[in-house]
Design an enzyme around this catalytic site. Structure first.
Site, PDB file in Angstrom:
ATOM      1  N   SER A  50       0.835  -1.209   0.000  1.00  0.00           N
ATOM      2  CA  SER A  50       0.000   0.000   0.000  1.00  0.00           C
ATOM      3  C   SER A  50       0.863   1.249   0.000  1.00  0.00           C
ATOM      4  O   SER A  50       1.964   1.258   0.566  1.00  0.00           O
ATOM      5  CB  SER A  50      -0.857  -0.028   1.260  1.00  0.00           C
ATOM      6  OG  SER A  50      -1.422   1.229   1.501  1.00  0.00           O
ATOM      7  N   TYR A 109      -1.908  -1.282  10.936  1.00  0.00           N
ATOM      8  CA  TYR A 109      -2.174  -1.774   9.576  1.00  0.00           C
ATOM      9  C   TYR A 109      -0.965  -1.516   8.678  1.00  0.00           C
ATOM     10  O   TYR A 109      -0.472  -2.407   7.981  1.00  0.00           O
ATOM     11  CB  TYR A 109      -3.423  -1.088   9.001  1.00  0.00           C
ATOM     12  CG  TYR A 109      -3.558  -1.265   7.509  1.00  0.00           C
ATOM     13  CD1 TYR A 109      -3.921  -2.487   6.962  1.00  0.00           C
ATOM     14  CD2 TYR A 109      -3.289  -0.212   6.628  1.00  0.00           C
ATOM     15  CE1 TYR A 109      -4.019  -2.659   5.587  1.00  0.00           C
ATOM     16  CE2 TYR A 109      -3.391  -0.372   5.251  1.00  0.00           C
ATOM     17  CZ  TYR A 109      -3.752  -1.595   4.740  1.00  0.00           C
ATOM     18  OH  TYR A 109      -3.838  -1.771   3.373  1.00  0.00           O
ATOM     19  N   LYS A 122       2.016  -4.017   6.580  1.00  0.00           N
ATOM     20  CA  LYS A 122       2.468  -3.948   5.172  1.00  0.00           C
ATOM     21  C   LYS A 122       3.995  -3.839   5.121  1.00  0.00           C
ATOM     22  O   LYS A 122       4.647  -4.508   4.313  1.00  0.00           O
ATOM     23  CB  LYS A 122       1.819  -2.757   4.459  1.00  0.00           C
ATOM     24  CG  LYS A 122       0.317  -2.865   4.292  1.00  0.00           C
ATOM     25  CD  LYS A 122      -0.079  -4.048   3.427  1.00  0.00           C
ATOM     26  CE  LYS A 122      -1.581  -4.208   3.279  1.00  0.00           C
ATOM     27  NZ  LYS A 122      -1.982  -5.530   2.758  1.00  0.00           N
TER      28      LYS A 122
HETATM   29  P1  NAD Z   1     -11.230  -6.517   1.188  1.00  0.00           P
HETATM   30  O1  NAD Z   1     -11.433  -6.500   2.662  1.00  0.00           O
HETATM   31  O2  NAD Z   1     -12.395  -6.238   0.324  1.00  0.00           O
HETATM   32  O3  NAD Z   1     -10.585  -7.914   0.748  1.00  0.00           O
HETATM   33  C1  NAD Z   1      -9.722  -8.663   1.586  1.00  0.00           C
HETATM   34  C2  NAD Z   1     -10.274 -10.075   1.656  1.00  0.00           C
HETATM   35  O4  NAD Z   1      -9.425 -10.881   2.486  1.00  0.00           O
HETATM   36  C3  NAD Z   1     -11.690 -10.138   2.273  1.00  0.00           C
HETATM   37  O5  NAD Z   1     -12.540 -10.815   1.376  1.00  0.00           O
HETATM   38  C4  NAD Z   1     -11.493 -10.902   3.577  1.00  0.00           C
HETATM   39  O6  NAD Z   1     -12.631 -11.680   3.905  1.00  0.00           O
HETATM   40  C5  NAD Z   1     -10.257 -11.735   3.274  1.00  0.00           C
HETATM   41  N1  NAD Z   1      -9.458 -12.130   4.450  1.00  0.00           N
HETATM   42  C6  NAD Z   1      -8.994 -11.340   5.433  1.00  0.00           C
HETATM   43  N2  NAD Z   1      -8.271 -12.066   6.306  1.00  0.00           N
HETATM   44  C7  NAD Z   1      -8.273 -13.351   5.858  1.00  0.00           C
HETATM   45  C8  NAD Z   1      -7.708 -14.560   6.325  1.00  0.00           C
HETATM   46  N3  NAD Z   1      -7.002 -14.628   7.454  1.00  0.00           N
HETATM   47  N4  NAD Z   1      -7.909 -15.692   5.609  1.00  0.00           N
HETATM   48  C9  NAD Z   1      -8.658 -15.657   4.479  1.00  0.00           C
HETATM   49  N5  NAD Z   1      -9.224 -14.546   3.987  1.00  0.00           N
HETATM   50  C10 NAD Z   1      -9.030 -13.400   4.665  1.00  0.00           C
HETATM   51  O7  NAD Z   1     -10.039  -5.495   0.869  1.00  0.00           O
HETATM   52  P2  NAD Z   1      -9.489  -4.950  -0.522  1.00  0.00           P
HETATM   53  O8  NAD Z   1      -9.785  -3.508  -0.590  1.00  0.00           O
HETATM   54  O9  NAD Z   1      -9.911  -5.823  -1.632  1.00  0.00           O
HETATM   55  O10 NAD Z   1      -7.929  -5.085  -0.267  1.00  0.00           O
HETATM   56  C11 NAD Z   1      -7.186  -6.212  -0.704  1.00  0.00           C
HETATM   57  C12 NAD Z   1      -5.741  -6.058  -0.239  1.00  0.00           C
HETATM   58  O11 NAD Z   1      -5.220  -4.834  -0.761  1.00  0.00           O
HETATM   59  C13 NAD Z   1      -5.578  -5.977   1.279  1.00  0.00           C
HETATM   60  O12 NAD Z   1      -4.397  -6.666   1.635  1.00  0.00           O
HETATM   61  C14 NAD Z   1      -5.431  -4.491   1.538  1.00  0.00           C
HETATM   62  O13 NAD Z   1      -4.689  -4.233   2.693  1.00  0.00           O
HETATM   63  C15 NAD Z   1      -4.675  -4.048   0.288  1.00  0.00           C
HETATM   64  N6  NAD Z   1      -4.877  -2.620  -0.020  1.00  0.00           N
HETATM   65  C16 NAD Z   1      -6.142  -2.112  -0.143  1.00  0.00           C
HETATM   66  C17 NAD Z   1      -6.312  -0.743  -0.386  1.00  0.00           C
HETATM   67  C18 NAD Z   1      -7.701  -0.154  -0.494  1.00  0.00           C
HETATM   68  O14 NAD Z   1      -7.828   1.060  -0.335  1.00  0.00           O
HETATM   69  N7  NAD Z   1      -8.735  -0.923  -0.778  1.00  0.00           N
HETATM   70  C19 NAD Z   1      -5.210   0.081  -0.544  1.00  0.00           C
HETATM   71  C20 NAD Z   1      -3.930  -0.464  -0.429  1.00  0.00           C
HETATM   72  C21 NAD Z   1      -3.780  -1.834  -0.170  1.00  0.00           C
HETATM   73  N1  UFG Z   2     -11.821  11.795   3.571  1.00  0.00           N
HETATM   74  C1  UFG Z   2     -12.790  12.670   3.962  1.00  0.00           C
HETATM   75  N2  UFG Z   2     -13.939  12.160   4.507  1.00  0.00           N
HETATM   76  C2  UFG Z   2     -14.152  10.836   4.677  1.00  0.00           C
HETATM   77  C3  UFG Z   2     -13.118   9.930   4.272  1.00  0.00           C
HETATM   78  C4  UFG Z   2     -11.972  10.464   3.725  1.00  0.00           C
HETATM   79  O1  UFG Z   2     -12.645  13.890   3.835  1.00  0.00           O
HETATM   80  O2  UFG Z   2     -15.199  10.424   5.198  1.00  0.00           O
HETATM   81  C5  UFG Z   2     -10.596  12.346   2.955  1.00  0.00           C
HETATM   82  C6  UFG Z   2      -9.337  12.011   3.730  1.00  0.00           C
HETATM   83  O3  UFG Z   2      -9.096  12.957   4.740  1.00  0.00           O
HETATM   84  C7  UFG Z   2      -8.271  12.028   2.620  1.00  0.00           C
HETATM   85  C8  UFG Z   2      -9.058  11.531   1.393  1.00  0.00           C
HETATM   86  O4  UFG Z   2     -10.436  11.740   1.698  1.00  0.00           O
HETATM   87  O5  UFG Z   2      -7.850  13.325   2.372  1.00  0.00           O
HETATM   88  C9  UFG Z   2      -8.839  10.053   1.112  1.00  0.00           C
HETATM   89  O6  UFG Z   2      -9.120   9.310   2.292  1.00  0.00           O
HETATM   90  P1  UFG Z   2      -9.278   7.716   2.267  1.00  0.00           P
HETATM   91  O7  UFG Z   2      -9.571   7.268   3.648  1.00  0.00           O
HETATM   92  O8  UFG Z   2     -10.237   7.321   1.196  1.00  0.00           O
HETATM   93  O9  UFG Z   2      -7.857   7.228   1.781  1.00  0.00           O
HETATM   94  P2  UFG Z   2      -6.421   7.366   2.455  1.00  0.00           P
HETATM   95  O10 UFG Z   2      -5.490   7.854   1.391  1.00  0.00           O
HETATM   96  O11 UFG Z   2      -6.468   8.142   3.699  1.00  0.00           O
HETATM   97  O12 UFG Z   2      -6.069   5.876   2.839  1.00  0.00           O
HETATM   98  C10 UFG Z   2      -6.435   4.754   2.028  1.00  0.00           C
HETATM   99  C11 UFG Z   2      -6.414   3.512   2.901  1.00  0.00           C
HETATM  100  C12 UFG Z   2      -5.021   3.240   3.367  1.00  0.00           C
HETATM  101  C13 UFG Z   2      -4.130   3.118   2.169  1.00  0.00           C
HETATM  102  C14 UFG Z   2      -4.204   4.347   1.318  1.00  0.00           C
HETATM  103  C15 UFG Z   2      -3.380   4.193   0.073  1.00  0.00           C
HETATM  104  O13 UFG Z   2      -7.280   3.680   4.019  1.00  0.00           O
HETATM  105  O14 UFG Z   2      -4.972   2.050   4.088  1.00  0.00           O
HETATM  106  O15 UFG Z   2      -5.552   4.605   0.963  1.00  0.00           O
HETATM  107  O16 UFG Z   2      -3.741   3.063  -0.612  1.00  0.00           O
HETATM  108  F1  UFG Z   2      -2.864   2.936   2.559  1.00  0.00           F
END
Ligand code: NAD
Ligand code: UFG
Length: 348
Positions: A129, A153, A157
């Site tokens: 991330s 979290y 990572k």
């Molecule tokens: P998500 O929660 O929709 O998907 C993650 C999946 O993993 C879920 O379906 C959950 O049930 C499953 N899971 C969690 N723990 C488990 C375990 N112990 N065994 C089996 N299954 C398990 O999240 P996402 O947004 O699709 O994110 C996927 C990956 O990408 C995650 O590792 C997350 O940290 C990373 N990521 C997400 C974002 C974002 O903003 N969505 C940004 C950066 C990184």
């Molecule tokens: N924001 C608001 N109101 C809300 C939610 C968010 O104003 O209700 C603002 C935040 O302050 C920020 C922007 O919208 O300025 C984006 O916020 P997000 O929470 O959507 O995303 P972040 O960049 O803060 O973080 C997300 C995930 C992290 C990940 C990162 C990069 O939560 O875990 O994206 O992938 F690391």
């Protein structure tokens, strides 16, 4: 022969979109997911969307930490590579429940890596991330920037990235790609799969989407005094289908080169403020999003966006969609599924 990919967390938001793109790209996929933060309805819908390729998707409800179950799966199937999405991802919850996050994300990954090694499967794509850049001193963020974490979290990572670098140092047969995602938003253009967070959404666009369908009264804007164009935070939003395609590009790299352990940003390279994103969503949906201005959210960085040069150069991948398409597809999903995969009673 079609390659077989194990996708952990494949029922989730990014995983389900990636599985669909993999199926359409001719891969066989096996998904393991404990459904802690997802629904198997996403799997059913991906199978339908994939048409004739849907038969190449197998789903096992399984927790990654269940080593005997994972052992059994690897004993019965030869995997060409693993894409590892499974993990918990809510920043705030990780501060409240650090042990839950360390247990799930770290132990799940270690068990997976142990079982992969034992079965000679040494090709991995891992979901890292942009959070590992902390509050970057400058933008765009390149892969060489110093790394830091401001919450458990983010620590998971960072730790997992280090574990991957260590196992490659110990055994050069491993090929590992660490993908640092920026801010995934949007949904598949069918509106049939999308993001369905449990409880109150932490992230901007899922919250905006719930305001638009009437589930919440207003969006709270966290911070209006940043040194940005309009005072609100700036991020690099990337369409989830572009992100999914980045995984196919990463797999190709694993299969076609001696990559070692490498890291790539997956973003668009463009920064968009909260207010710009809201305006794009209002245009796409025709809905007014009431705003409530508030102070900064603790731990939030001011401006984060990616340098995409390395992924473009080495993975031959570049995001195709802009914020208008992201908002169009987010609204298409939201309007067709105002309660995600659930019913009005089953969420929140
Ligand atoms: P998500 O929660 O929709 O998907 C993650 C999946 O993993 C879920 O379906 C959950 O049930 C499953 N899971 C969690 N723990 C488990 C375990 N112990 N065994 C089996 N299954 C398990 O999240 P996402 O947004 O699709 O994110 C996927 C990956 O990408 C995650 O590792 C997350 O940290 C990373 N990521 C997400 C974002 C974002 O903003 N969505 C940004 C950066 C990184
Ligand atoms: N924001 C608001 N109101 C809300 C939610 C968010 O104003 O209700 C603002 C935040 O302050 C920020 C922007 O919208 O300025 C984006 O916020 P997000 O929470 O959507 O995303 P972040 O960049 O803060 O973080 C997300 C995930 C992290 C990940 C990162 C990069 O939560 O875990 O994206 O992938 F690391």
């Amino acid at each position: 022969m079609a390659k077989t990919i194990l996708v952990t967390g494949g029922a989730g938001y990014i995983g389900s979109h990636t599985v669909l793109q993999l199926l359409l790209g001719g891969f066989k996929t096996v998904v393991v997911d404990n459904l802690d933060n997802s629904s198997d309805i996403s799997i059913k819908r991906v199978t339908e969307l994939a048409g004739e390729y849907g038969q190449n998707l197998i789903f096992h409800k399984m927790d990654l930490r269940d080593k005997p179950a994972l052992e059994q799966l690897f004993a019965s199937t030869t995997f060409d590579a693993v894409i590892h999405f499974a993990g918990l991802k809510a920043v705030g919850e990780s501060v409240q429940k650090p042990l839950l996050y360390y247990n799930n994300n770290l132990i799940g990954t270690i068990v997976l890596l142990e079982v992969m090694a034992a079965h000679g499967c040494k090709k991995l794509v891992f979901s890292s991330s942009a959070t590992v850049y902390g509050w970057p001193k400058e933008v765009p963020c390149t892969e060489e920037f110093p790394l830091s974490a401001t919450n458990p979290y983010g620590q998971t990572k960072l730790f997992i990235e280090e574990i991957c670098r260590d196992i490659y140092r110990s055994d050069a047969e491993w090929k590992i790609i660490l993908l640092r995602y920026f801010n995934p938003v949007g949904a598949h253009s069918s509106g049939y799969i999308g993001e369905d967070p449990r409880g109150i959404p932490n992230n901007l666009m899922p919250f905006v989407q719930q305001v638009a369908v009437g589930r919440r009264p207003a969006l709270t804007v966290f911070g209006t005094d940043y040194s940005t164009k309009d005072g609100t935070g700036v991020r690099d939003y990337i369409h989830v289908v572009d992100l999914a395609d980045g995984h196919t590009a990463a797999l190709c790299k694993l299969f076609d080169s001696n990559i070692g352990c490498e890291v790539y940003n997956l973003g668009t390279g463009k920064g968009t403020s909260v207010l710009e994103m809201v305006a794009a969503f209002e245009k796409a949906s025709g809905k007014k999003i009431p705003l409530q201005m508030a102070g900064r959210r603790p731990g939030d960085a001011e401006i984060v966006y990616a340098s995409t040069d390395k992924a473009e150069r080495e993975l031959n991948w570049k995001a195709k969609f802009g914020v208008n398409e992201m908002c169009r597809d987010q609204w298409n999903w939201a309007s067709k599924n105002p309660y995600g995969y659930g019913s009005p009673d089953s969420t929140d």
